[in-house]
Each structure stands twice: as structure tokens, then as C-alpha cells.
Design a protein around this motif. Structure first.
Motif, PDB file in Angstrom:
ATOM      1  N   HIS A 112      -3.776  -2.319   6.761  1.00  0.00           N
ATOM      2  CA  HIS A 112      -4.547  -2.457   5.527  1.00  0.00           C
ATOM      3  C   HIS A 112      -4.791  -3.929   5.226  1.00  0.00           C
ATOM      4  O   HIS A 112      -4.008  -4.797   5.610  1.00  0.00           O
ATOM      5  N   GLN A 135      -6.987   1.632  -8.562  1.00  0.00           N
ATOM      6  CA  GLN A 135      -7.354   3.037  -8.705  1.00  0.00           C
ATOM      7  C   GLN A 135      -6.189   3.866  -9.230  1.00  0.00           C
ATOM      8  O   GLN A 135      -6.373   4.808 -10.009  1.00  0.00           O
ATOM      9  N   GLU A 168      -8.043  -3.914   0.303  1.00  0.00           N
ATOM     10  CA  GLU A 168      -7.718  -2.485   0.232  1.00  0.00           C
ATOM     11  C   GLU A 168      -6.488  -2.241  -0.636  1.00  0.00           C
ATOM     12  O   GLU A 168      -6.429  -1.259  -1.391  1.00  0.00           O
ATOM     13  N   TYR A 205       0.842  -1.202   0.000  1.00  0.00           N
ATOM     14  CA  TYR A 205       0.000   0.000   0.000  1.00  0.00           C
ATOM     15  C   TYR A 205       0.878   1.253   0.000  1.00  0.00           C
ATOM     16  O   TYR A 205       0.616   2.220  -0.733  1.00  0.00           O
ATOM     17  N   ASP A 248       1.291   4.377  -2.780  1.00  0.00           N
ATOM     18  CA  ASP A 248       1.284   5.801  -2.423  1.00  0.00           C
ATOM     19  C   ASP A 248       2.460   6.533  -3.059  1.00  0.00           C
ATOM     20  O   ASP A 248       2.327   7.670  -3.540  1.00  0.00           O
ATOM     21  N   HIS A 267      -6.582  -0.070  -4.069  1.00  0.00           N
ATOM     22  CA  HIS A 267      -5.698   1.101  -4.132  1.00  0.00           C
ATOM     23  C   HIS A 267      -4.833   1.047  -5.389  1.00  0.00           C
ATOM     24  O   HIS A 267      -4.674   2.053  -6.098  1.00  0.00           O
TER      25      HIS A 267
END
Length: 439
Positions: free
Chosen positions: A339, A350, A343, A302, A306, A347
């Protein structure tokens, strides 16, 4: 007068009492003829006094799979009857379908009422062909003493993966697509005519296919440093360094290490010179300085997404994570990340990030690694031993170098959900992939 009135009332009460008494005796007489029951229960459905086999499905469709790869399906058998269900030896019709060794918890077993058991059925196609088969479940079910479950699947010579869909320019769709053969090697230099694209079932006759290497790669190397990887850490580090040598000088790489803490070993560095590459290699070799008693796999991936979100959106965004698929805290024996897998996948989807998972370790959680890769447009690769990591990294670098960019015009509105289907046919082998995406 009052007494007379009282006597009349008493007679009425006596008459009512006698009628109630008489009526109360009638059902008893009827019940005696019927052999029990009464109270309206004679119309209630009676439960079958037999064993009853119930299966999770009467057919299993494995879909399309590249030749020599495998797909597993968990299958459940339950006894929904009132007597014990005795199951005999379950057998399949043969290759390319089989029951995974050690997974058969139903054959030659007795299931008590409401008890269930599972088996895992595996599909391993060996050629570009349509396959059908079955497996048979013998039991003492009086209605279905031999239940057949049909199996089907398609073997493909090419593995086609839609890595990313970009709809940021209204009226224009850009897809990044990778094509590999049955050995997992990239298939390069395919002509425009090898690709067929459908949008919501409608053939798109005008598409432009080009090599995606005009767009640099922004990649995060996420290296597991937990206790389960400690013995093989040198092989993991050395193979990751060879990956750097196979990318182009326009590409950029960041390195993170994770166990109980996520460490940024090196921020994004463009591979413009030997000095930059050596700096990244030194970061890979640098010791992990925190506790190795946990594995924050999901948080690490995750966190990598980011970081990639902040890079050039026209770049191809990828994560290469070496993992055994486990996320846990050794002190609690519970997941260590904040997370979840769902998720992480959402993520990455997206953000348009595709994840390559490299499975490693004796206690490999394959399902987690496969989901993380397959549902983000990446690939799951598993070397038998750490010595095979170099070959895996070579495959990944070749896939990245030889990805295709497919563009076409669309009249679909922004915000609508659309199904895209890409078929690749090189004249001797075929493959396809489909994805649902919101423009």
C-alpha cells in the motif's frame, strides 16, 4: 503536323522554365537586402538572449499555525533564459520567517539555462498574531535584478483539530474535535460559547458541545521493530506501557508490531482490570520474532485501520504509531509495503480513524509522518530523544480524554460534499480547523 505540335509544346515549356527561373531569383535578391532569412522565417519570434529568473510563486501563504510550531515550504528558482543566471545572497526580512539551514541551494550560485535550485522557507509564529514578511533574490536578470517574494502566515494560540465527522444519521452531524495549546497540551472544559461552526460558509447558531469521553476509545498501538529502531526498542516498549495506565477502563487497545512482517501481538482488550492491562504489557514486551530488515509502515497502518473498522462505530477510533516515517525493504532499497501513503490516508479517512504519529530516529522522514497525522485528524509529535516518549504518550492520552463532541442539524443531502469550519475562542486565544467531507 505532329512535329509542329511538338515544337509548340516545347516553346511553351521553355517560356514556363524562364518564368520559374526569374521568379526563383527574386527572393534571393530580397534576401540579400534583409540580411538573411527567407522562407517566411523573418516573422518568427526571437528568443531573448539574456538570463531570466522564474520562481515557483511570488508569494507564500503558510496559513494558520499554532504558536511555537513550524511549517516549511519548498521554493524553486529556475533560469528560463539563454544565458547563465547569477544569483546573489538570498535574505529574509527576519523572524518568524527563515531559510532552513542547509536547504539553500540557490544563494551565490550560477544557474545554467533551464537549470533550477530550491530553498526551504520556514514559518515559526510565536504569538496569536498575523505575520507578513518577504525574502529578496538578487540576480543578474536585466529585468528583475532584485525579486521579492512575499510571505504571510497566522499564529494561533490554540491548535484545533477536527478528528472525525459522522454523518451516518440523516439530518444530524457529529464531530469529534480536539483542542490543544501551544505546548501541545489538551485544553479542557471549554464552554459551548467557545465554539463556532460553519457549514458551507453558513453559521450554525444551534450546536451542542459535550465531552466526547462518553464514547470509549478503540486504539491500536503500532510499534516499529525494524533495524533502525532496534537500539531504542526498550524505551519504545516501556513508554507504550505507560500509555495503557492513562486510559479509562471502558477503552480498548490492540498491539501490533511490524518490520518485515506485521505481527498481532495482542487483539483488542478492554482495560477493565489490572490483569487485562498486564496482559497487554506482556504483549508489548514480547520479542519480535521475524526479520527486522524491512519496514512495512504503510501496510501496518492500513492493517490497523482494517481492524478498527470492525469495532463499535460509535467509539473513537485511533492509531498511535511510532515511526521514523520510512517504508522500505533493505534488500531492494525500495518501499516494502504493497500500500502507498495515499492509500493509507484515504482508507483512514473513509473509516473515520485518526492517526497519531510519534516521530523517532535520526533519519526521520517528517513529511510522511506529518501527512499521515494531519490528513486523518490526528497529530504529529516528535520527542527529541526516546526519553521523551513518556511525555508524548501523556499528551496523546490527555487529548483523547478531553476531546469534544459537537453536534448540529443539517439540511444538506446525503452524498453531497460539504465544507465544515470550526473556530475556537477561549477569550484570550483562538484557533480553527476546516475539513471537506461527503455526508
Amino acid at each position: 503536323m505532329e512535329r509542329t505540335g511538338t515544337m509548340k509544346t516545347s516553346k511553351k515549356m521553355m517560356h514556363c522554365f524562364l518564368w520559374v527561373l526569374a521568379l526563383s531569383l527574386i527572393p534571393s535578391a530580397f534576401n540579400g537586402c534583409g540580411g538573411g532569412g527567407g522562407g517566411g522565417t523573418s516573422d518568427a519570434p526571437k528568443q531573448s538572449n539574456n538570463s531570466e529568473i522564474t520562481v515557483s510563486s511570488n508569494q507564500i501563504n503558510f496559513g494558520s499555525l499554532v504558536a511555537n510550531q513550524t511549517a516549511d515550504n519548498s521554493f524553486t528558482i529556475q533560469n528560463t533564459g539563454t544565458r547563465n543566471l547569477v544569483i546573489g545572497q538570498i535574505s529574509t526580512s527576519g523572524a518568524p520567517f527563515e531559510i532552513v539551514a542547509g536547504s539553500d541551494h540557490c544563494s551565490n550560485r550560477t544557474l545554467l539555462p533551464n537549470q533550477s535550485g530550491t530553498i526551504i522557507v520556514r514559518f515559526t509564529p510565536t504569538a496569536n498574531a498575523v505575520y507578513t514578511g518577504s525574502f529578496v533574490i538578487p540576480s543578474n536578470d536585466p529585468d528583475e535584478s532584485s525579486l521579492t517574494v512575499n510571505l504571510s502566515g497566522v499564529g494561533q494560540g490554540l491548535n484545533v483539530t477536527i478528528n472525525r465527522v459522522d454523518s451516518s444519521v440523516p439530518g444530524n452531524i457529529r464531530m469529534i474535535v480536539s483542542v490543544t495549546d501551544a505546548n501541545g497540551d489538551a485544553v479542557a472544559n471549554l464552554p459551548n460559547t467557545a465554539f463556532t461552526v460553519f457549514e458551507e460558509g453558513e453559521h450554525k447558531p444551534t450546536i451542542v458541545v459535550s465531552n466526547a469521553d462518553v464514547h470509549p476509545v478503540s486504539a491500536v498501538l503500532a510499534l516499529d521493530n525494524s533495524g533502525s529502531f532496534w537500539a531504542s526498542r526498550l524505551e519504545v516498549q516501556n513508554s507504550a506501557k505507560t500509555f495503557l495506565d492513562q486510559l479509562r477502563n471502558s477503552d480498548e487497545v490492540a498491539v501490533i508490531k511490524f518490520a518485515q512482517v506485521i505481527q498481532l501481538a495482542a487483539d483488542f482488550t478492554q482495560l477493565t482490570s489490572a490483569a487485562e492491562i498486564n496482559n497487554l504489557k506482556a504483549a508489548i514486551d514480547a520479542p519480535y520474532t521475524d526479520s527486522i530488515n524491512a519496514t512495512l509502515l504503510f501496510d501496518a497502518v492500513y492493517n490497523s485501520v482494517d481492524r478498527l473498522i470492525l469495532r463499535n462505530p460509535n467509539n473513537r477510533l485511533a492509531i498511535i504509531v511510532v515511526t521514523d516515517g520510512q517504508d522500505y525493504d533493505a534488500s531492494t532499497l525500495l518501499p516494502g509495503s504493497t500500500h502507498t501513503l495515499d492509500e493509507v490516508i484515504a482508507h483512514a479517512q473513509q473509516a473515520g480513524v485518526f492517526i497519531f504519529t510519534i516521530g523517532l530516529g535520526a533519519d526521520m522522514h517528517t513529511a510522511v509522518a506529518r501527512r499521515m497525522a494531519n490528513e486523518t485528524g490526528g497529530e504529529y509529535l516528535y520527542p527529541p530523544t526516546p526519553a521523551g516518549l513518556n511525555a508524548i504518550y501523556t499528551k496523546i492520552s490527555q487529548i483523547l480524554i478531553n476531546q469534544y463532541e459537537i453536534t448540529f442539524n443539517t439540511t444538506k443531502l446525503v452524498g453531497t460534499l460539504n465544507n465544515l469550519h470550526v473556530i475556537v475562542d477561549d477569550g484570550t486565544m483562538q484557533g480553527d480547523d476546516a475539513i471537506s467531507v461527503t455526508y
